[in-house]
Scaffold this motif. Structure first.
Motif, PDB file in Angstrom:
ATOM      1  N   VAL A  12      -0.842   1.210   2.824  1.00 35.59           N
ATOM      2  CA  VAL A  12      -1.809   0.643   3.760  1.00 35.59           C
ATOM      3  C   VAL A  12      -1.988   1.564   4.969  1.00 35.59           C
ATOM      4  O   VAL A  12      -3.099   1.842   5.395  1.00 35.59           O
ATOM      5  CB  VAL A  12      -1.373  -0.771   4.207  1.00 35.59           C
ATOM      6  CG1 VAL A  12      -2.334  -1.341   5.219  1.00 35.59           C
ATOM      7  CG2 VAL A  12      -1.231  -1.688   3.010  1.00 35.59           C
ATOM      8  N   ILE A  13      -0.874   2.025   5.515  1.00 34.10           N
ATOM      9  CA  ILE A  13      -0.890   2.894   6.689  1.00 34.10           C
ATOM     10  C   ILE A  13      -0.575   4.304   6.214  1.00 34.10           C
ATOM     11  O   ILE A  13       0.572   4.606   5.880  1.00 34.10           O
ATOM     12  CB  ILE A  13       0.154   2.439   7.739  1.00 34.10           C
ATOM     13  CG1 ILE A  13      -0.081   0.986   8.115  1.00 34.10           C
ATOM     14  CG2 ILE A  13       0.114   3.348   8.952  1.00 34.10           C
ATOM     15  CD1 ILE A  13       1.052   0.384   8.918  1.00 34.10           C
ATOM     16  N   GLY A  14      -1.571   5.182   6.161  1.00 34.21           N
ATOM     17  CA  GLY A  14      -1.394   6.533   5.635  1.00 34.21           C
ATOM     18  C   GLY A  14      -0.303   7.313   6.347  1.00 34.21           C
ATOM     19  O   GLY A  14      -0.139   7.229   7.559  1.00 34.21           O
ATOM     20  N   ALA A  15       0.450   8.078   5.574  1.00 31.56           N
ATOM     21  CA  ALA A  15       1.521   8.963   6.059  1.00 31.56           C
ATOM     22  C   ALA A  15       2.595   8.237   6.852  1.00 31.56           C
ATOM     23  O   ALA A  15       3.248   8.825   7.688  1.00 31.56           O
ATOM     24  CB  ALA A  15       0.932  10.098   6.878  1.00 31.56           C
ATOM     25  N   SER A  16       2.779   6.967   6.609  1.00 29.48           N
ATOM     26  CA  SER A  16       3.828   6.204   7.279  1.00 29.48           C
ATOM     27  C   SER A  16       4.987   6.023   6.310  1.00 29.48           C
ATOM     28  O   SER A  16       4.960   5.138   5.457  1.00 29.48           O
ATOM     29  CB  SER A  16       3.282   4.844   7.726  1.00 29.48           C
ATOM     30  OG  SER A  16       4.302   4.063   8.288  1.00 29.48           O
ATOM     31  N   PRO A  50       5.103  -4.610  -2.430  1.00 35.72           N
ATOM     32  CA  PRO A  50       3.911  -4.057  -3.083  1.00 35.72           C
ATOM     33  C   PRO A  50       3.052  -3.138  -2.207  1.00 35.72           C
ATOM     34  O   PRO A  50       2.221  -2.410  -2.740  1.00 35.72           O
ATOM     35  CB  PRO A  50       3.131  -5.304  -3.511  1.00 35.72           C
ATOM     36  CG  PRO A  50       3.634  -6.399  -2.641  1.00 35.72           C
ATOM     37  CD  PRO A  50       5.056  -6.056  -2.317  1.00 35.72           C
ATOM     38  N   ASN A  51       3.242  -3.130  -0.908  1.00 32.62           N
ATOM     39  CA  ASN A  51       2.436  -2.264  -0.044  1.00 32.62           C
ATOM     40  C   ASN A  51       3.089  -0.905   0.181  1.00 32.62           C
ATOM     41  O   ASN A  51       2.660  -0.144   1.056  1.00 32.62           O
ATOM     42  CB  ASN A  51       2.160  -2.931   1.300  1.00 32.62           C
ATOM     43  CG  ASN A  51       1.212  -4.098   1.164  1.00 32.62           C
ATOM     44  OD1 ASN A  51       0.357  -4.111   0.292  1.00 32.62           O
ATOM     45  ND2 ASN A  51       1.377  -5.093   2.002  1.00 32.62           N
ATOM     46  N   PHE A  52       4.125  -0.595  -0.588  1.00 28.57           N
ATOM     47  CA  PHE A  52       4.843   0.670  -0.457  1.00 28.57           C
ATOM     48  C   PHE A  52       5.005   1.333  -1.817  1.00 28.57           C
ATOM     49  O   PHE A  52       4.890   0.700  -2.852  1.00 28.57           O
ATOM     50  CB  PHE A  52       6.239   0.441   0.135  1.00 28.57           C
ATOM     51  CG  PHE A  52       6.220   0.045   1.570  1.00 28.57           C
ATOM     52  CD1 PHE A  52       6.341   0.995   2.562  1.00 28.57           C
ATOM     53  CD2 PHE A  52       6.077  -1.283   1.936  1.00 28.57           C
ATOM     54  CE1 PHE A  52       6.326   0.636   3.901  1.00 28.57           C
ATOM     55  CE2 PHE A  52       6.058  -1.660   3.268  1.00 28.57           C
ATOM     56  CZ  PHE A  52       6.184  -0.692   4.248  1.00 28.57           C
ATOM     57  N   TYR A  53       5.281   2.631  -1.781  1.00 28.24           N
ATOM     58  CA  TYR A  53       5.676   3.354  -2.983  1.00 28.24           C
ATOM     59  C   TYR A  53       6.881   4.227  -2.645  1.00 28.24           C
ATOM     60  O   TYR A  53       7.102   4.574  -1.494  1.00 28.24           O
ATOM     61  CB  TYR A  53       4.528   4.191  -3.554  1.00 28.24           C
ATOM     62  CG  TYR A  53       4.074   5.339  -2.672  1.00 28.24           C
ATOM     63  CD1 TYR A  53       4.590   6.617  -2.840  1.00 28.24           C
ATOM     64  CD2 TYR A  53       3.116   5.134  -1.681  1.00 28.24           C
ATOM     65  CE1 TYR A  53       4.169   7.662  -2.037  1.00 28.24           C
ATOM     66  CE2 TYR A  53       2.686   6.172  -0.879  1.00 28.24           C
ATOM     67  CZ  TYR A  53       3.216   7.440  -1.056  1.00 28.24           C
ATOM     68  OH  TYR A  53       2.804   8.476  -0.259  1.00 28.24           O
ATOM     69  N   VAL A  54       7.684   4.530  -3.657  1.00 31.53           N
ATOM     70  CA  VAL A  54       8.857   5.366  -3.456  1.00 31.53           C
ATOM     71  C   VAL A  54       8.416   6.819  -3.566  1.00 31.53           C
ATOM     72  O   VAL A  54       7.941   7.260  -4.604  1.00 31.53           O
ATOM     73  CB  VAL A  54       9.958   5.051  -4.496  1.00 31.53           C
ATOM     74  CG1 VAL A  54      11.124   6.022  -4.353  1.00 31.53           C
ATOM     75  CG2 VAL A  54      10.439   3.617  -4.343  1.00 31.53           C
TER      76      VAL A  54
END
Length: 68
Positions: A12-16, A50-54
């Motif tokens: 959702v928040i780029g480069a975070s 679900p709003n994150f990826y590893v």
């Protein structure tokens, strides 16, 4: 004993990106087992967040991780 640390990034928040809390693995799990567990535990973590990826994972001896 090893622990598994994920670097996770927001979709959702780029480069975070940030490091998630370490996951303690069983006492009998070695370095190879930690690498295998990274796939399983990573899938569980992403399913719960679900709003994150590893983006990255690290296996290291337990109690050596210094969370900043």
């Amino acid at each position: 004993m090893y622990e598994l640390i994920f670097t996770v990034c927001s979709v959702v928040i780029g480069a975070s990106c940030r490091e998630a809390n370490p996951i303690q693995l069983d006492e009998h799990v070695g370095a190879i087992g930690c690498l295998i567990a990274s796939q399983i535990e990573g899938a569980k973590w992403v399913e719960a967040h679900p709003n994150f990826y590893v983006a990255r994972y690290t296996c290291q001896p337990a109690k050596t991780y210094a969370h900043t």
